[in-house]
Design an enzyme around this catalytic site. Sequence first.
Site: not given
Ligand SMILES: *Cc1c(COP(=O)(O)O)cnc(C)c1O
Length: 383
Positions: A35, A264
Amino acid sequence: MPRPILATVHTEALRHNLARARHAGGDARVWAVVKANAYGHGIERAFEGLRGADGFALLDLAEAERLRALDWRGPILLLEGVFEPRDLELCSRLGLWHAVHCQEQIDWLAAHKTQVPHRVFLKLNSGMNRLGFKPDAFRSAWARLNALPQVDEISFMTHFSDADGPRGIAHQVAAFEAVTRDLPGERSLCNSAATLRHAGSPLAAGGQPQTLAADWVRAGIMVYGGAPDHPARTAADWDLKPAMTLSSRLIGVQQLAAGDSVGYGSAFVAPHPMQVGVVACGYADGYPRHASGSAASGGIGGPVLVDGVRTTLLGRVSMDMLAVDLSPVLAAGRHAGLGAEVVLWGRSASGAVLGADEVAHAAGTIGYELMCAVAQRVPFAVD
Ligand SMILES: *Cc1c(COP(=O)(O)O)cnc(C)c1O
């Protein structure tokens, strides 16, 4: 010459980390979670390193289309399911598996005309309280789905809120086990933190001896080389390698006298004569401004590597530049002049590693956020 900043995606590191997920998951199949454009790495760029996964999990239908365009024929799971009824047409066309987390998604399936029944993952809200059916509504949701001709196999999933922390997962595992115990179907519970920390522990699914890794683990941050439970454990503790290096170069060197300031707000004031390097990287590249030095830290900010030597930011991160202390680099006899390699996170040419987790920690956030936030203007390479 383009500005020297570059993000490099390391195919070999992705392969290594995926193998770690596979090992930690025992007999479970592995979803590589891609994702958010593969946590900012780029789906197309990460694909070669992750194609050994059993499936890809993501949220965005456009990202699922991109995976099919790469000729990925295996499973793709939509972790949040569909967002509107017509998304189901794309699921039918591309053979996408999808989570079902609410009644409306079942209504849409019931009204969906398809020749190909869908594989679905019925999601339990076991305590995270984001998505999923509450335990008391779960079995009737299953019965509804099970009666639909549009539905093929029904699998079960839940997501942990505290797999990386002291509260742990026992209460959520118990809720999942209680409600799915006698239902037939595959199971998926573990994210990276649970896969690394808990996957070997028992899950008595359907009276069968089974571990928590169950049928599928969902490996996200770990395949990109981030420790899900930093700083309790580091990526090195888990034998994970950074899959992204954000690097740049020194584009300026300043000789400061005692009392001179940098950047800054004059947030850093030199206590003695010293050399400061100016790096072509700033918050407009996605680098976290919160890693700046502050009054509380005496103007000394987060960690950085210059020619493989660990040093620190000095003063505030600005839009296009940040400043670093060259003293340790000079002391080590390494390159501290114009053009010297700077690694903001990842791996230096010398092999030295600075985890995104560490930089994130200095900025009060998590490595996930840094990886996902690399800005559009940063060019990418793959090695
Ligand atoms: C993003 C996600 C994961 C992966 O999580 P990580 O902590 O990056 O391993 C697993 N399951 C679901 C439903 C997610 O949304």
